[in-house]
Design an enzyme around this catalytic site. Sequence first.
Site, PDB file in Angstrom:
ATOM      1  N   TYR A 120      41.821  33.100  20.739  1.00  0.00           N
ATOM      2  CA  TYR A 120      43.139  33.719  20.546  1.00  0.00           C
ATOM      3  C   TYR A 120      43.381  34.420  22.101  1.00  0.00           C
ATOM      4  O   TYR A 120      44.277  35.202  21.866  1.00  0.00           O
ATOM      5  CB  TYR A 120      43.178  34.482  19.330  1.00  0.00           C
ATOM      6  CG  TYR A 120      43.310  33.672  18.231  1.00  0.00           C
ATOM      7  CD1 TYR A 120      43.183  31.956  18.210  1.00  0.00           C
ATOM      8  CD2 TYR A 120      43.397  34.208  16.888  1.00  0.00           C
ATOM      9  CE1 TYR A 120      43.104  31.433  17.289  1.00  0.00           C
ATOM     10  CE2 TYR A 120      43.597  33.249  15.576  1.00  0.00           C
ATOM     11  CZ  TYR A 120      43.450  32.138  15.783  1.00  0.00           C
ATOM     12  OH  TYR A 120      43.347  31.334  14.619  1.00  0.00           O
ATOM     13  N   LYS A 167      28.834  29.894  15.904  1.00  0.00           N
ATOM     14  CA  LYS A 167      28.610  28.529  16.114  1.00  0.00           C
ATOM     15  C   LYS A 167      27.993  28.280  17.561  1.00  0.00           C
ATOM     16  O   LYS A 167      28.224  27.638  18.563  1.00  0.00           O
ATOM     17  CB  LYS A 167      29.822  27.376  16.242  1.00  0.00           C
ATOM     18  CG  LYS A 167      29.795  26.057  16.230  1.00  0.00           C
ATOM     19  CD  LYS A 167      29.338  25.380  14.838  1.00  0.00           C
ATOM     20  CE  LYS A 167      29.059  23.942  15.293  1.00  0.00           C
ATOM     21  NZ  LYS A 167      28.783  23.134  13.747  1.00  0.00           N
ATOM     22  N   ASP A 199      30.381  26.449  10.083  1.00  0.00           N
ATOM     23  CA  ASP A 199      30.997  25.124   9.290  1.00  0.00           C
ATOM     24  C   ASP A 199      30.216  25.018   8.067  1.00  0.00           C
ATOM     25  O   ASP A 199      30.700  24.834   6.868  1.00  0.00           O
ATOM     26  CB  ASP A 199      30.776  23.976  10.201  1.00  0.00           C
ATOM     27  CG  ASP A 199      29.654  23.737  10.819  1.00  0.00           C
ATOM     28  OD1 ASP A 199      28.726  24.817  10.943  1.00  0.00           O
ATOM     29  OD2 ASP A 199      29.348  22.577  11.439  1.00  0.00           O
ATOM     30  N   ASP A 223      39.683  33.946  11.100  1.00  0.00           N
ATOM     31  CA  ASP A 223      41.171  33.596  10.703  1.00  0.00           C
ATOM     32  C   ASP A 223      41.031  32.560   9.413  1.00  0.00           C
ATOM     33  O   ASP A 223      41.636  32.530   8.526  1.00  0.00           O
ATOM     34  CB  ASP A 223      41.974  33.331  11.889  1.00  0.00           C
ATOM     35  CG  ASP A 223      43.365  33.355  11.478  1.00  0.00           C
ATOM     36  OD1 ASP A 223      43.682  33.498  10.392  1.00  0.00           O
ATOM     37  OD2 ASP A 223      44.090  32.575  12.322  1.00  0.00           O
ATOM     38  N   ASP A 227      41.331  32.913   5.256  1.00  0.00           N
ATOM     39  CA  ASP A 227      41.873  32.315   4.444  1.00  0.00           C
ATOM     40  C   ASP A 227      41.355  31.215   3.310  1.00  0.00           C
ATOM     41  O   ASP A 227      42.233  31.097   2.199  1.00  0.00           O
ATOM     42  CB  ASP A 227      42.955  31.236   5.381  1.00  0.00           C
ATOM     43  CG  ASP A 227      44.224  32.037   5.880  1.00  0.00           C
ATOM     44  OD1 ASP A 227      44.162  33.524   6.099  1.00  0.00           O
ATOM     45  OD2 ASP A 227      45.271  31.822   6.267  1.00  0.00           O
TER      46      ASP A 227
HETATM   47 MG    MG Z   1      45.702  33.303   9.346  1.00  0.00          MG
END
Ligand code: MG
Length: 326
Positions: A120, A167, A199, A223, A227
């Site tokens: 990001y 990871k 994962d 993120d 969620d």
């Molecule tokens: Mg989000």
Amino acid sequence: MSHQIAVIPGDGIGQEVTPAAVDVLNALDVDFEFREGEAGDHVAEETGEPLPEETVELARESDATLFGAAGERAADIILPLRGVVGSYANVRPAKAYPGLEAVKPDTDIVFIRENTQGVYAQIESQLTDDVATLTRVVTREASRKIAEYGFEYAEEHGYDNVTIAHKANVMQKTDGLFLEAAEAVAEERGADYDTELMDALAMKLVMYPEDYDVIITPNLAGDVLSDLAAGLVGGLGLLPSANVGDDNALFEPVHGSAPDIAGQGIANPSAMILSAAMLLDHLDYDAEAARVTDAVETVLDEGPHTPDLGGDASTEEFTAAVIDRL
Ligand code: MG
Ligand code: NAI
């Protein structure tokens, strides 16, 4: 000590749930001075600019900011504001409250997500029409910082399990550095921890969320995984969050401006009130934070409920019930 709190209601139901949270804070014995700032689509319509400079200054000068929700221009408001408060940690609790329909009723997980780098960092290149690349940035300093915050959070809040998500088997340099830095912090602190490949962790979170407490993650993984966990506890109207920096912080519900119900006075203010509880906790009003959280939990358990939870209470009625339980 007196604290100055910036209050930015924003758009849609932000205008309804933010005053609810301020009412709850005002019902406590805390020394807060609230100053309201404007931002949102309604401001952009008048001036072309969704986040006025005065509002940026207000957030910068204040000890903490309460942000409601924005609409179409959300990214142009919330991303700069997170930058203004210098937030490096995004704290996202996903908790299944008693008395509500939750997919996994024993879920009580707090994601501590690195909030500044990883993929990001927005370093992307379009090499040709058909090829684009992305640079992933990970520094030891930022990785240590988020790990320190995560272990400190777990200790302060009485959580036993800390998991470092990564990871590093594939992203050997970047997540390798993240993992190495986070493990070094754990060892210096003498803290127990587990590591999980992100994962596999996604699968385990769905199957055994009760096994996890605090999860420290790089930016993108946090993120997505947070969620995912929100889906386990069933409801956008319930999820608070904090964006924490060294000297400043911003607290906001995870939800948006909910145009479908805005203006009706029926939004669930729980996420916003729980965000205010995180603000209290951040400013070391631990007892008050617990009182607010307990009051919300009790009202969620016993009612009244807003329509999103199957009830017919208004935002004001729900808020009054919370204040009553304080
Ligand atoms: Mg989000
Ligand atoms: P949303 O979170 O606003 O709404 C999604 C659904 O959840 C809607 O059906 C809404 O009624 C319901 N909902 C959300 N919060 C609720 C609450 N407190 N009580 C009861 N029901 C609630 O997300 P959506 O619809 O994707 O986006 C709407 C607008 O919000 C868009 O303009 C988007 O850009 C903005 N947005 C802003 C965010 C922010 O300010 N941080 C975050 C997400 C979206």
